[in-house]
Write a protein that holds these residues in place. Structure first.
Motif, mmCIF file in Angstrom:
data_model
loop_
_atom_site.group_PDB
_atom_site.id
_atom_site.type_symbol
_atom_site.label_atom_id
_atom_site.label_comp_id
_atom_site.label_asym_id
_atom_site.label_seq_id
_atom_site.Cartn_x
_atom_site.Cartn_y
_atom_site.Cartn_z
ATOM 1 N N MET A 1 0.827 -1.207 0.000
ATOM 2 C CA MET A 1 0.000 0.000 0.000
ATOM 3 C C MET A 1 0.863 1.259 0.000
ATOM 4 S SD MET A 1 -3.046 1.037 2.665
ATOM 5 C CE MET A 1 -4.350 2.151 2.142
ATOM 6 N N LYS A 2 1.934 1.245 0.797
ATOM 7 C CA LYS A 2 2.828 2.410 0.839
ATOM 8 C C LYS A 2 3.490 2.619 -0.524
ATOM 9 C CE LYS A 2 5.239 5.820 2.382
ATOM 10 N NZ LYS A 2 6.368 5.619 3.297
ATOM 11 N N GLU A 3 3.921 1.526 -1.164
ATOM 12 C CA GLU A 3 4.581 1.626 -2.465
ATOM 13 C C GLU A 3 3.611 2.056 -3.557
ATOM 14 O OE1 GLU A 3 6.879 -1.301 -5.678
ATOM 15 O OE2 GLU A 3 6.482 -1.988 -3.644
ATOM 16 N N PHE A 4 2.393 1.504 -3.528
ATOM 17 C CA PHE A 4 1.425 1.757 -4.591
ATOM 18 C C PHE A 4 0.714 3.099 -4.406
ATOM 19 C CE2 PHE A 4 -2.822 1.613 -6.398
ATOM 20 C CZ PHE A 4 -2.601 1.103 -7.674
ATOM 21 N N SER A 5 0.223 3.344 -3.183
ATOM 22 C CA SER A 5 -0.621 4.513 -2.932
ATOM 23 C C SER A 5 0.138 5.711 -2.367
ATOM 24 C CB SER A 5 -1.755 4.137 -1.966
ATOM 25 O OG SER A 5 -2.523 3.059 -2.468
ATOM 26 N N GLY A 6 1.310 5.455 -1.781
ATOM 27 C CA GLY A 6 2.062 6.544 -1.177
ATOM 28 C C GLY A 6 1.676 6.826 0.259
ATOM 29 N N PHE A 7 0.823 5.975 0.832
ATOM 30 C CA PHE A 7 0.421 6.138 2.220
ATOM 31 C C PHE A 7 -0.075 4.803 2.762
ATOM 32 C CE2 PHE A 7 -3.413 6.898 -0.298
ATOM 33 C CZ PHE A 7 -4.364 6.125 0.356
ATOM 34 N N THR A 8 -0.186 4.711 4.074
ATOM 35 C CA THR A 8 -0.816 3.561 4.727
ATOM 36 C C THR A 8 -1.803 4.065 5.759
ATOM 37 O OG1 THR A 8 0.975 3.429 6.365
ATOM 38 C CG2 THR A 8 1.157 2.015 4.417
ATOM 39 N N VAL A 9 -2.844 3.279 5.996
ATOM 40 C CA VAL A 9 -3.825 3.585 7.045
ATOM 41 C C VAL A 9 -3.964 2.347 7.921
ATOM 42 C CG1 VAL A 9 -5.080 5.258 5.629
ATOM 43 C CG2 VAL A 9 -5.781 2.860 5.611
ATOM 44 N N GLU A 10 -4.149 2.577 9.231
ATOM 45 C CA GLU A 10 -4.271 1.471 10.167
ATOM 46 C C GLU A 10 -5.202 1.847 11.313
ATOM 47 O OE1 GLU A 10 -0.462 -0.678 11.120
ATOM 48 O OE2 GLU A 10 0.414 1.063 10.099
ATOM 49 N N ARG A 11 -5.749 0.825 11.948
ATOM 50 C CA ARG A 11 -6.537 1.032 13.160
ATOM 51 C C ARG A 11 -5.641 1.559 14.269
ATOM 52 N NH1 ARG A 11 -9.617 -4.614 13.827
ATOM 53 N NH2 ARG A 11 -7.722 -5.333 12.810
ATOM 54 N N SER A 12 -6.170 2.469 15.050
ATOM 55 C CA SER A 12 -5.408 3.054 16.143
ATOM 56 C C SER A 12 -6.380 3.674 17.140
ATOM 57 C CB SER A 12 -4.438 4.116 15.603
ATOM 58 O OG SER A 12 -3.735 4.745 16.641
ATOM 59 N N ALA A 13 -5.933 3.913 18.344
ATOM 60 C CA ALA A 13 -6.775 4.572 19.344
ATOM 61 C C ALA A 13 -7.176 5.956 18.840
ATOM 62 C CB ALA A 13 -6.022 4.682 20.667
ATOM 63 N N SER A 14 -8.472 6.262 18.923
ATOM 64 C CA SER A 14 -8.971 7.543 18.428
ATOM 65 C C SER A 14 -8.528 8.685 19.332
ATOM 66 C CB SER A 14 -10.499 7.514 18.335
ATOM 67 O OG SER A 14 -11.006 8.775 17.926
#
Length: 267
Positions: free
Chosen positions: A78-91
């Motif tokens: 995802m980082k290579e293809f989209s240029g970013f990553t998203v993940e679950r984390s404490a709000s």
């Protein structure tokens, strides 16, 4: 008491009886901000197809042995293809539990940041018991309901329907989002929290209908399946797969949390 009121304000947008009563107040957004960020359905479908093709080839090349390794490999792609990553984390919002934030790179406007996983229910199908205490039910503009709860009865039903519709060796859909280590990094959209005055919406829900000829080897990464085993829609045509993408409305930087409006669906 204040905490209870806050929890109800968050929960009511996913409580089916409340949605049914208040659905008349829900409208498809047509304000200037959203119109300027709206992405054509055809482009989003093409972007999703290209992403999943690349993800599949990436997994074939690496052959990750464990769920955790597959999760890490998916984020790397995802980082290579989209240029970013998203993940679950404490709000960052008090008493809101988990959220989804950008963990690397920068999200540009008009990108698919995530998908909303879950079992899909037709408007006439019963979902009352699944909805009790369930804050992960999304109602689409046409009345379809997507149950994105990864625990309890909802989890059991999703896994059961996945097993029913799978054709060996390919699964009917992705179920790794039910666990901590999701294989497809997009499948975290159910944890995106509702916006508020302090944190305005930076993503919007956009509905996509995936055609029946979508490749099975790519569909295994999509996090949705139907509750009903009927393969045809009521009007007699082949039933497409409903997928709801969360599309960025603006630039979202690393370490920023994503927020949407539970009462906004774009078609």
């Amino acid at each position: 008491m204040k905490e209870l009121i806050l929890k109800w304000k968050q929960y009511k947008y996913r409580f089916v009886p409340w949605l049914i009563v208040n659905f008349k107040n829900r409208s498809i957004q047509s304000n200037t901000e959203l119109d300027s960020s709206f992405v054509a359905t055809e482009k989003l479908q093409a972007d999703l197809y290209t992403f999943l093709c690349g993800l599949h080839k990436h997994f074939e090349k690496l052959q990750p042995k464990t769920e955790e390794h597959k999760h890490i490999a998916g984020l790397d792609f995802m980082k290579e293809f989209s240029g970013f990553t998203v993940e679950r984390s404490a709000s960052i919002v008090p008493n809101c539990g988990q959220g989804v934030k950008v963990t690397s790179g920068t999200v540009q406007p008009g990108c698919i940041t995530s998908l909303y996983p879950g079992l899909i229910y037709e408007p006439y199908e019963h979902i009352f018991f699944q909805s009790l205490g369930n804050q992960f039910i999304l109602r689409c503009a046409d009345g379809l309901l997507i149950d994105g709860n990864d625990k309890g009865l909802s989890k059991s039903l999703y896994k059961s329907c996945r097993g029913r519709d799978s054709f060996w060796p390919l699964p009917a859909c992705d179920d790794s989002w039910l666990n901590l280590h999701n294989a497809c990094p997009l499948n975290v959209g159910q944890y995106v929290n509702n916006h508020n005055k302090q944190y305005p919406a930076n993503v919007a829900y956009q509905e996509l209908d995936i055609s029946t000829d979508f490749p099975a080897h790519l569909r295994q990464y999509l996090p949705n399946n139907y509750y009903s085993s009927v393969i045809h829609s009521p009007n007699g045509t082949n039933r497409s797969l409903r997928v709801v993408a969360l599309v960025s409305l603006q630039t979202i930087h690393c370490n920023e949390e994503m927020f949407s409006s539970y009462f906004t669906v774009v078609r």
